[in-house]
Design a protein around this motif. Structure first.
Motif, PDB file in Angstrom:
ATOM      1  N   PRO A 186      -1.754   0.996  -4.554  1.00  0.00           N
ATOM      2  CA  PRO A 186      -2.506   2.181  -4.113  1.00  0.00           C
ATOM      3  C   PRO A 186      -2.691   2.247  -2.592  1.00  0.00           C
ATOM      4  N   HIS A 187      -2.944   3.452  -2.118  1.00  0.00           N
ATOM      5  CA  HIS A 187      -3.238   3.712  -0.709  1.00  0.00           C
ATOM      6  C   HIS A 187      -4.485   2.937  -0.281  1.00  0.00           C
ATOM      7  N   LYS A 234       0.881  -1.171   0.000  1.00  0.00           N
ATOM      8  CA  LYS A 234       0.000   0.000   0.000  1.00  0.00           C
ATOM      9  C   LYS A 234       0.916   1.217   0.000  1.00  0.00           C
ATOM     10  N   ARG A 235       0.414   2.326  -0.478  1.00  0.00           N
ATOM     11  CA  ARG A 235       1.232   3.542  -0.476  1.00  0.00           C
ATOM     12  C   ARG A 235       1.387   4.057   0.938  1.00  0.00           C
ATOM     13  N   VAL A 236       2.632   4.270   1.344  1.00  0.00           N
ATOM     14  CA  VAL A 236       2.944   4.871   2.637  1.00  0.00           C
ATOM     15  C   VAL A 236       3.458   6.279   2.369  1.00  0.00           C
ATOM     16  N   TYR A 237       2.872   7.245   3.029  1.00  0.00           N
ATOM     17  CA  TYR A 237       3.285   8.639   2.835  1.00  0.00           C
ATOM     18  C   TYR A 237       4.529   8.893   3.688  1.00  0.00           C
ATOM     19  N   TRP A 238       5.662   8.489   3.123  1.00  0.00           N
ATOM     20  CA  TRP A 238       6.906   8.475   3.882  1.00  0.00           C
ATOM     21  C   TRP A 238       7.357   9.864   4.300  1.00  0.00           C
ATOM     22  N   GLN A 271      -9.667  -4.012   5.211  1.00  0.00           N
ATOM     23  CA  GLN A 271      -8.498  -3.386   4.582  1.00  0.00           C
ATOM     24  C   GLN A 271      -7.262  -4.273   4.721  1.00  0.00           C
ATOM     25  N   GLN A 289      -4.930  -5.836   1.716  1.00  0.00           N
ATOM     26  CA  GLN A 289      -3.481  -5.704   1.618  1.00  0.00           C
ATOM     27  C   GLN A 289      -2.810  -7.062   1.481  1.00  0.00           C
ATOM     28  N   LYS A 309      -7.366   3.249   2.566  1.00  0.00           N
ATOM     29  CA  LYS A 309      -7.921   4.186   3.540  1.00  0.00           C
ATOM     30  C   LYS A 309      -8.492   3.440   4.734  1.00  0.00           C
TER      31      LYS A 309
END
Length: 298
Positions: A290-291, A53-57, A249, A253, A293
């Protein structure tokens, strides 16, 4: 060699299959396991930024940089577009004033109004305060990070290379007691800096990914300041849990194949631990799914 991210995915699977059903502080409920470990080798520049999943690093590193300032108010975070700490002061504001303000309006007032921020943006003596300004019984403040860096330089073989945030006397004043609680370091004879992070409680879906990134960023900074090379990051979880409203979720993943982990590096050498900025961190080759939520339990 098996992809390192499967350590995390296997842990999710074990929690879903074998976790203990528990009623937690938030009232949401969790499925929990006690005791887990994952290990990531940072020595070749690999970053444990999850790819399933996208991690907002950048958000995770900005949070770590904020911890290092010793700050306890969310205003600087919001000015950096980091909203991960808003839930706690927002809940307190709504509870104490009875005003059903939106999160967006609350954050706007925090950013624009210093007086409002001073009153309602405080989290109490959380991480940064304990790391940089621990108040001792002698009335003096103790900078645990500064002390650690000196020890890494001067006594690298020490078994006392650590800092922690569990200040018993001040727990009741904190919006949230420290989850990532103890960071212990180990310097090898060939100059590699290893880290063991003990996390007493972890929201496996939302929290763990950020903790891996934050700890990695800190390890890179400490290694640079001490003239060392990054080694291994060892993460140990106590109560490792999935919230009930995260099960779907988590299963989503689990259905994704990990991709190649990215590389992370520091673009320049900072003068001190206080001089790093988000622009100093370079991440290359990050191509995640993708992220996903999910809501934070407060």
């Amino acid at each position: 060699m098996r992809h390192p991210e499967y350590q995390y995915l296997d842990l999710i699977e074990r929690v879903l299959e074998y976790g203990d059903e528990r009623v937690d502080r938030t009232g949401v409920g969790t499925r929990s396991l006690f005791g887990a470990m994952v290990r990531f080798d940072l020595s070749d520049g690999t970053a444990p930024i999850l790819t399933t999943k996208r991690v907002y690093w950048k958000t995770a590193i900005k949070e770590m940089l904020w911890f290092l300032t010793g700050g306890t108010n969310i205003q600087p975070l919001l000015r950096e577009n980091v909203r991960i700490w808003t839930d706690w002061p927002l809940a307190a504001y709504r509870r104490e004033t009875g005003e059903s303000v939106t999160q967006e309006e609350f954050e706007r007032r925090i950013v624009e109004d210093d007086g409002f921020a001073a009153q309602w943006g405080e989290l109490g003596p959380v991480y940064g305060k304990q790391w940089r300004r621990w108040m001792g019984s002698d009335g003096r403040e103790h900078d645990q990070i500064g002390t650690l860096i000196r020890a890494l330089r001067e006594t690298p073989a020490s078994r006392r290379l650590l800092f922690h945030g569990w200040n018993v006397a001040e727990l009741g004043e904190m919006a949230l007691p420290p989850c990532h609680m103890v960071y212990q370091y180990h310097v090898t004879s060939d100059g590699r800096l290893n880290c063991l992070l003990l996390q007493r409680s972890v929201d496996l879906l939302l929290g763990a990914a950020f903790n891996y990134v934050g700890a990695t960023a800190l390890q890179l900074m400490l290694a640079q300041q001490a003239g060392l090379r990054p080694g291994e990051l060892v993460w140990v979880g106590g109560d490792v849990h999935l919230y009930r409203n995260h099960f779907d979720q988590a299963r989503e993943q689990l259905g994704r194949e990990p991709r190649a982990l990215p590389k992370i590096s520091l673009a320049k050498r900072a003068e001190s631990i206080d001089d790093y900025r988000i622009e100093d961190f370079e991440v290359e080759g990050y191509d995640p799914h993708p992220h996903i939520k999910a809501d934070v339990a407060v």
